[in-house]
Write an enzyme that holds these catalytic residues in place. Structure first.
Site, PDB file in Angstrom:
ATOM      1  N   SER A 236      20.543  35.477  63.803  1.00 15.16           N
ATOM      2  CA  SER A 236      21.859  35.800  63.261  1.00 15.16           C
ATOM      3  C   SER A 236      21.898  35.385  61.798  1.00 15.16           C
ATOM      4  O   SER A 236      20.991  34.714  61.309  1.00 15.16           O
ATOM      5  CB  SER A 236      22.954  35.062  64.033  1.00 15.16           C
ATOM      6  OG  SER A 236      22.862  33.683  63.740  1.00 15.16           O
ATOM      7  N   LYS A 237      22.989  35.788  61.157  1.00 13.65           N
ATOM      8  CA  LYS A 237      23.136  35.426  59.755  1.00 13.65           C
ATOM      9  C   LYS A 237      23.208  33.904  59.618  1.00 13.65           C
ATOM     10  O   LYS A 237      22.683  33.328  58.688  1.00 13.65           O
ATOM     11  CB  LYS A 237      24.435  36.044  59.224  1.00 13.65           C
ATOM     12  CG  LYS A 237      24.220  36.766  57.933  1.00 13.65           C
ATOM     13  CD  LYS A 237      25.489  37.402  57.466  1.00 13.65           C
ATOM     14  CE  LYS A 237      26.617  36.398  57.562  1.00 13.65           C
ATOM     15  NZ  LYS A 237      27.846  36.733  56.933  1.00 13.65           N
TER      16      LYS A 237
END
Ligand code: GLU
Length: 301
Positions: A236-237
């Protein structure tokens, strides 16, 4: 010739560019749609301005395009659908299913993820369902509230929604909640098959419940394993998953295919993007996807 009634979709949030994990979900939903002669629609879930990154939506469209994942029809932007979400809220409030919740974060934290319904007496009548006040709107669940899901990959699953309690449909910051917008838009776009990551498996029974309350047909669901890093965290970011390298689009696709359980003949490594996708569509079978909640690069076939 019979026309397929299959309609699939990919529904990214524009919180950053796509990474390998999001490509996995895009590719799986694309291939399942195309293998079933279906349409594949694109919806940008841009309902959370505080988390959005300027330019991310356009970048996602370019990334999909460069990976040969061409969608059908116009892109649906959720930000254009606010009146429809408000209408649904009105309908649910007419049925006496909504209440205003003004519990603060500290209180919610002490509840540890299961809302206790303490605001249930603040019933919302139709006039007040206009979400312009600084409370969240929750839907009151029946008791029991057991939902059965026949997931096309993960098998038969049973959920007791009361374990997490009444959930939010309209946020305190006056934005529609994901559960409401997503289920309404799947219906609005006529989606027959939702293929997405297993990180959303907890959301599915909530979305099914809402569709049931609104008398709307429930789509079929298939949850693919999510791509995790070596520490077992979903890419994920937040954990700095790198954006897809567009110079490696063909290799990215082959990698994702392997993660999904499809490894082609050696010649495929030299094939063009359209050839890779054509091969994948021909060989696609949902039941080859491992029924797990996560995969890592080291699981490749
Ligand atoms: N917008 C959600 C996300 O990017 C996905 C929604 C869905 O596939 O239902 O995580």
């Amino acid at each position: 010739m019979a026309v397929s009634s299959y309609i699939g979709r990919f529904a990214p949030s524009p919180t950053g560019p796509l990474h390998k994990g999001s490509l996995l979900a895009a590719l799986a939903s694309f291939l399942d749609a195309r293998a079933n002669d279906g349409q594949w629609l694109l919806r940008i879930e841009d309902l959370d301005p505080p988390r959005e990154v300027p330019g991310a939506a356009d970048r996602i469209l370019r990334q999909l395009d460069q990976h040969g994942l061409h969608w059908d029809g116009p892109v649906l932007y959720q930000s254009s659908r606010l009146p429809a979400y408000q209408d649904a809220l009105q309908q649910l409030s007419h049925r006496g299913l909504l209440y205003a919740c003004d519990c603060n974060r500290t209180r919610l934290r002490t509840l540890g993820g299961c809302y206790d319904g303490s605001c249930r007496s603040n019933k919302i009548n139709t006039a007040a369902a206009n979400p312009s006040q600084s409370h969240a709107v929750r839907v009151q669940l029946p008791n029991p509230c057991s939902i059965s899901l026949d997931d096309l990959i993960q098998g038969s699953l049973q959920f007791d929604l009361n374990k997490s309690g009444d959930f939010i449909l309209w946020r305190r910051d006056q934005l529609p909640a994901y559960q409401l917008a997503c289920s309404l838009d799947d219906a609005y776009q006529g989606i027959s098959h939702v293929i997405r990551g297993s990180d959303l498996l907890d959301s599915t029974p909530r979305q099914m419940h809402l569709l049931q309350c609104l008398g709307i047909k429930i789509p079929q669901y298939a949850h693919i394993p999510v791509l995790s890093n070596a520490q077992g965290e979903k890419l994920s970011k937040q954990n700095h998953a790198p954006a897809l390298n567009l110079h490696k689009a063909q290799a990215n696709l082959l990698d994702c295919l392997e993660l999904l359980g499809f490894s082609g003949p050696p010649e495929l490594s030299k094939a063009s993007i359209p050839q890779v996708l054509t091969w994948a569509i021909e060989h696609w079978q949902l039941n080859k996807i491992p029924p797990r909640d996560r995969v890592t690069e080291s699981d490749k076939a």
